[in-house]
Design a protein around this motif. Structure first.
Motif, PDB file in Angstrom:
ATOM      1  N   ALA A 206       0.838  -1.306   0.009  1.00  0.00           N
ATOM      2  CA  ALA A 206       0.110   0.171   0.254  1.00  0.00           C
ATOM      3  C   ALA A 206       0.755   1.303   0.093  1.00  0.00           C
ATOM      4  O   ALA A 206       1.780   1.447   0.882  1.00  0.00           O
ATOM      5  N   ARG A 207       0.504   2.297  -0.756  1.00  0.00           N
ATOM      6  CA  ARG A 207       1.654   3.388  -1.045  1.00  0.00           C
ATOM      7  C   ARG A 207       0.541   4.401  -0.123  1.00  0.00           C
ATOM      8  O   ARG A 207      -0.426   4.787  -0.921  1.00  0.00           O
ATOM      9  N   ILE A 208       1.146   4.698   1.077  1.00  0.00           N
ATOM     10  CA  ILE A 208       0.214   5.514   1.904  1.00  0.00           C
ATOM     11  C   ILE A 208      -0.194   7.033   0.854  1.00  0.00           C
ATOM     12  O   ILE A 208      -1.151   7.652   1.117  1.00  0.00           O
ATOM     13  N   ASP A 209       0.912   7.603   0.481  1.00  0.00           N
ATOM     14  CA  ASP A 209       0.857   8.660  -0.476  1.00  0.00           C
ATOM     15  C   ASP A 209      -0.260   8.976  -1.453  1.00  0.00           C
ATOM     16  O   ASP A 209      -0.661   9.924  -1.764  1.00  0.00           O
ATOM     17  N   THR A 210      -0.677   7.570  -1.939  1.00  0.00           N
ATOM     18  CA  THR A 210      -1.579   7.807  -2.749  1.00  0.00           C
ATOM     19  C   THR A 210      -3.146   7.541  -2.516  1.00  0.00           C
ATOM     20  O   THR A 210      -4.069   7.465  -3.370  1.00  0.00           O
ATOM     21  N   ILE A 211      -3.369   7.139  -1.036  1.00  0.00           N
ATOM     22  CA  ILE A 211      -4.630   6.938  -0.528  1.00  0.00           C
ATOM     23  C   ILE A 211      -5.188   8.341  -0.386  1.00  0.00           C
ATOM     24  O   ILE A 211      -4.601   9.254   0.030  1.00  0.00           O
ATOM     25  N   PRO A 212      -6.527   8.620  -0.872  1.00  0.00           N
ATOM     26  CA  PRO A 212      -7.233   9.704  -0.501  1.00  0.00           C
ATOM     27  C   PRO A 212      -7.196  10.361   0.668  1.00  0.00           C
ATOM     28  O   PRO A 212      -7.251   9.326   1.863  1.00  0.00           O
ATOM     29  N   ASN A 213      -7.324  11.709   1.125  1.00  0.00           N
ATOM     30  CA  ASN A 213      -7.222  12.106   2.534  1.00  0.00           C
ATOM     31  C   ASN A 213      -7.843  11.617   3.530  1.00  0.00           C
ATOM     32  O   ASN A 213      -7.459  11.365   4.709  1.00  0.00           O
ATOM     33  N   LEU A 214      -9.281  11.520   3.233  1.00  0.00           N
ATOM     34  CA  LEU A 214     -10.246  11.030   4.056  1.00  0.00           C
ATOM     35  C   LEU A 214      -9.862   9.528   4.465  1.00  0.00           C
ATOM     36  O   LEU A 214      -9.942   9.123   5.721  1.00  0.00           O
ATOM     37  N   ARG A 215      -9.316   8.680   3.593  1.00  0.00           N
ATOM     38  CA  ARG A 215      -9.040   7.163   3.913  1.00  0.00           C
ATOM     39  C   ARG A 215      -7.927   7.286   4.996  1.00  0.00           C
ATOM     40  O   ARG A 215      -7.561   6.448   5.636  1.00  0.00           O
ATOM     41  N   LYS A 216      -6.699   8.324   4.636  1.00  0.00           N
ATOM     42  CA  LYS A 216      -5.602   8.417   5.624  1.00  0.00           C
ATOM     43  C   LYS A 216      -6.234   8.536   7.155  1.00  0.00           C
ATOM     44  O   LYS A 216      -5.752   8.240   7.954  1.00  0.00           O
ATOM     45  N   LEU A 217      -7.043   9.687   7.134  1.00  0.00           N
ATOM     46  CA  LEU A 217      -7.582   9.875   8.448  1.00  0.00           C
ATOM     47  C   LEU A 217      -8.197   8.446   9.103  1.00  0.00           C
ATOM     48  O   LEU A 217      -8.245   8.145  10.182  1.00  0.00           O
ATOM     49  N   ASP A 218      -8.995   7.926   8.108  1.00  0.00           N
ATOM     50  CA  ASP A 218      -9.660   6.619   8.581  1.00  0.00           C
ATOM     51  C   ASP A 218      -8.720   5.545   9.225  1.00  0.00           C
ATOM     52  O   ASP A 218      -8.802   4.697  10.212  1.00  0.00           O
ATOM     53  N   MET A 219      -7.356   5.574   8.797  1.00  0.00           N
ATOM     54  CA  MET A 219      -6.337   4.624   9.131  1.00  0.00           C
ATOM     55  C   MET A 219      -6.121   4.997  10.470  1.00  0.00           C
ATOM     56  O   MET A 219      -6.087   4.036  11.283  1.00  0.00           O
ATOM     57  N   CYS A 220      -5.964   6.307  10.919  1.00  0.00           N
ATOM     58  CA  CYS A 220      -5.728   6.632  12.161  1.00  0.00           C
ATOM     59  C   CYS A 220      -6.915   6.560  13.290  1.00  0.00           C
ATOM     60  O   CYS A 220      -6.883   6.170  14.428  1.00  0.00           O
ATOM     61  N   ALA A 221      -8.183   6.698  12.536  1.00  0.00           N
ATOM     62  CA  ALA A 221      -9.379   6.931  13.498  1.00  0.00           C
ATOM     63  C   ALA A 221      -9.626   5.596  13.878  1.00  0.00           C
ATOM     64  O   ALA A 221     -10.386   5.538  14.698  1.00  0.00           O
ATOM     65  N   LEU A 222      -9.217   4.590  13.191  1.00  0.00           N
ATOM     66  CA  LEU A 222      -9.827   3.284  13.759  1.00  0.00           C
ATOM     67  C   LEU A 222      -9.512   2.811  15.001  1.00  0.00           C
ATOM     68  O   LEU A 222     -10.379   2.363  15.661  1.00  0.00           O
ATOM     69  N   CYS A 223      -8.426   3.770  15.518  1.00  0.00           N
ATOM     70  CA  CYS A 223      -7.966   3.495  17.139  1.00  0.00           C
ATOM     71  C   CYS A 223      -7.966   4.739  17.803  1.00  0.00           C
ATOM     72  O   CYS A 223      -7.825   4.596  19.065  1.00  0.00           O
ATOM     73  N   HIS A 224      -8.102   5.777  16.889  1.00  0.00           N
ATOM     74  CA  HIS A 224      -8.131   7.130  17.572  1.00  0.00           C
ATOM     75  C   HIS A 224      -9.367   7.883  17.553  1.00  0.00           C
ATOM     76  O   HIS A 224      -9.343   9.089  17.213  1.00  0.00           O
ATOM     77  N   SER A 225     -10.373   7.070  17.632  1.00  0.00           N
ATOM     78  CA  SER A 225     -11.792   7.993  17.364  1.00  0.00           C
ATOM     79  C   SER A 225     -12.603   7.586  18.665  1.00  0.00           C
ATOM     80  O   SER A 225     -13.896   7.661  18.319  1.00  0.00           O
ATOM     81  N   GLY A 226     -11.964   7.322  19.615  1.00  0.00           N
ATOM     82  CA  GLY A 226     -12.904   6.825  21.027  1.00  0.00           C
ATOM     83  C   GLY A 226     -13.343   5.343  20.935  1.00  0.00           C
ATOM     84  O   GLY A 226     -13.215   4.645  20.149  1.00  0.00           O
ATOM     85  N   LEU A 227     -14.135   4.998  21.876  1.00  0.00           N
ATOM     86  CA  LEU A 227     -14.600   3.693  21.959  1.00  0.00           C
ATOM     87  C   LEU A 227     -15.878   3.502  21.517  1.00  0.00           C
ATOM     88  O   LEU A 227     -16.923   4.073  21.817  1.00  0.00           O
ATOM     89  N   LYS A 228     -15.936   2.827  20.310  1.00  0.00           N
ATOM     90  CA  LYS A 228     -17.138   2.418  19.562  1.00  0.00           C
ATOM     91  C   LYS A 228     -17.144   1.216  19.272  1.00  0.00           C
ATOM     92  O   LYS A 228     -16.065   0.351  19.205  1.00  0.00           O
ATOM     93  N   PRO A 229     -18.272   0.422  18.871  1.00  0.00           N
ATOM     94  CA  PRO A 229     -18.673  -0.758  18.669  1.00  0.00           C
ATOM     95  C   PRO A 229     -18.112  -1.320  17.305  1.00  0.00           C
ATOM     96  O   PRO A 229     -18.523  -0.626  16.155  1.00  0.00           O
ATOM     97  N   PHE A 230     -17.530  -2.297  17.307  1.00  0.00           N
ATOM     98  CA  PHE A 230     -17.043  -2.673  15.788  1.00  0.00           C
ATOM     99  C   PHE A 230     -18.219  -3.663  15.237  1.00  0.00           C
ATOM    100  O   PHE A 230     -18.435  -4.481  15.861  1.00  0.00           O
TER     101      PHE A 230
END
Length: 404
Positions: A232-256
């Motif tokens: 995966a080339r991180i620099d080619t991923i759309p900006n919102l998807r880059k945010l989602d990569m971090c948000a998976l674990c940095h968006s608080g406690l949510k049900p998976f």
């Protein structure tokens, strides 16, 4: 308290993040996640500097098998005892290489469980898991670094030790790279059964970059090829998807709704987290993980930018604690002239953007009762809602030199 919340005590040694060379060995197979994953140590063959710097980060140290080397806190009397009221106490004990938490009442042993997993980089705190009968349980005593003291684990009763809080695999989804677990039928439902200490500790390269066996095999066979293939080339991923990569674990406690271990670079966060009522975007209402993602996207900096994401300010491959360095990143987008009305010197205007606009605030969700205290101490989390905080600003302005 939500059973994932203990994990803010935010994490320890990645085992072997891979500085040994393994140039001619075929990638995959050695990794318990399957043939599509490269053996951990192969990353260092081509990325030795990044692997070495990453090995010191909090992400890399977010979990580890518990041992005398990975567990903070004293096991020597009298500093190895946490006192509850009514004659209850928990002692941190060592027998050969095994560490234990042993509960006593009026000197009589009531229960004794081993430290099996340490969770937390040790920068702020650590908490600990104990395995028995196929399940992991959080131990009643954690370690609170600011107080240099053992502390009652967050959300645990204040008057007696509790050994029965079950920890699910979703917790490991943000605090390890893999865990060996299966579901078995129990009554009308399913129960998770873990293999003892069978995990890949910490967040490794492939949690963020995706399975790398094909990438390693190709470049081992074609060392002259410098363009990255089969990764995966991180620099080619759309900006919102880059945010989602971090948000998976940095968006608080949510049900998976899907295991976080299945997340791949470029995936949409909505595919993994169940829809919930939007979290209040107030810094005083931060949860255990700080909801960094929600707070960031509510900030004017983010709203007015088309390219801002977590890596605009953070380099995930190294440890960064220098606030003045972060201030320079603020200045790269913001005119210093906007602060002239403060009458600060030009030098002062470059020094403390972070403490003014992203102050560290007390958590309302994570508080630890340190040994000998009667009131719990809140953990402090730096808000990611970038804004003007009058109280923080006035305190800092009073300390900075004035200019013309």
């Amino acid at each position: 308290m939500n059973k994932r919340q203990f994990f803010v005590l935010a994490c320890l040694v990645i085992g072997v993040i891979a500085l040994s060379r393994c140039g001619n060995r075929k990638a995959g197979g050695a990794d318990p996640r399957g043939e599509t994953f490269a053996a951990a140590n192969t990353c260092a063959n081509c990325h030795q500097a990044i692997v070495a710097s990453y090995a010191a980060t909090a992400h890399a140290h977010t979990s580890a098998p518990a041992s005398a080397a990975t567990v903070k806190g004293s096991f020597t009397s009298p500093d190895n005892v946490f006192h509850f009221p009514n004659g209850n106490e928990v002692k941190m004990e060592r027998e050969d290489s095994i560490l234990y938490q042993a509960a006593y009442q009026n000197g009589t042993l009531q229960q004794k469980q081993p430290f099996d997993i340490a969770v937390g980089s040790g920068r702020k705190a650590q908490t600990f898991l104990s395995w028995r009968n196929g399940r992991y349980f959080q131990l009643p005593i954690s370690y609170f670094v600011p107080a240099a003291s053992w502390a009652n684990s967050p959300g645990f009763p204040a008057d007696h030790p509790k050994f029965d809080r079950v920890i699910p695999s979703t917790c490991f989804g943000c605090h390890s790279s893999a865990v060996k677990v299966k579901e078995v039928q129990e009554g009308m439902g399913l129960k998770e059964v873990f293999e003892k200490r069978e995990m890949i500790a910490g967040i490794d390269c492939q949690r963020c970059h995706g399975p790398a066996a094909a990438h390693v095999n190709f470049h081992t066979a074609h060392p002259e090829e410098k363009a990255a293939k089969n990764i995966a080339r991180i620099d080619t991923i759309p900006n919102l998807r880059k945010l989602d990569m971090c948000a998976l674990c940095h968006s608080g406690l949510k049900p998976f709704q899907k295991s976080p271990f299945r997340f791949q670079p470029g995936d949409a966060l909505a595919e993994y987290l169940l829809p919930t009522v939007p979290f209040p975007r107030k810094p005083a209402e931060m949860d255990v993980h700080g909801n960094q993602h929600q707070l960031l996207v509510a900030s004017r900096c983010f709203i007015q930018s088309k390219t801002m994401n977590c890596s605009s300010c953070h380099n995930p491959h190294t440890t960064e604690r220098d606030l003045q360095m972060f201030a320079q990143r603020c200045i790269s987008c913001h005119e210093q002239d906007t602060h002239k009305k403060t009458k600060l010197s030009a030098e002062a205007r470059q020094q403390d953007c972070i403490n003014c606009h992203m102050p560290a605030l007390p958590s309302s969700a994570i508080t630890l009762l340190a040994n000998g205290q009667t009131n719990p101490t809140p953990d402090s989390i730096r808000t990611h809602l970038i804004a003007v905080y009058e109280d923080a600003a006035q305190s800092i302005l009073a300390k900075l030199p004035r200019g013309k």
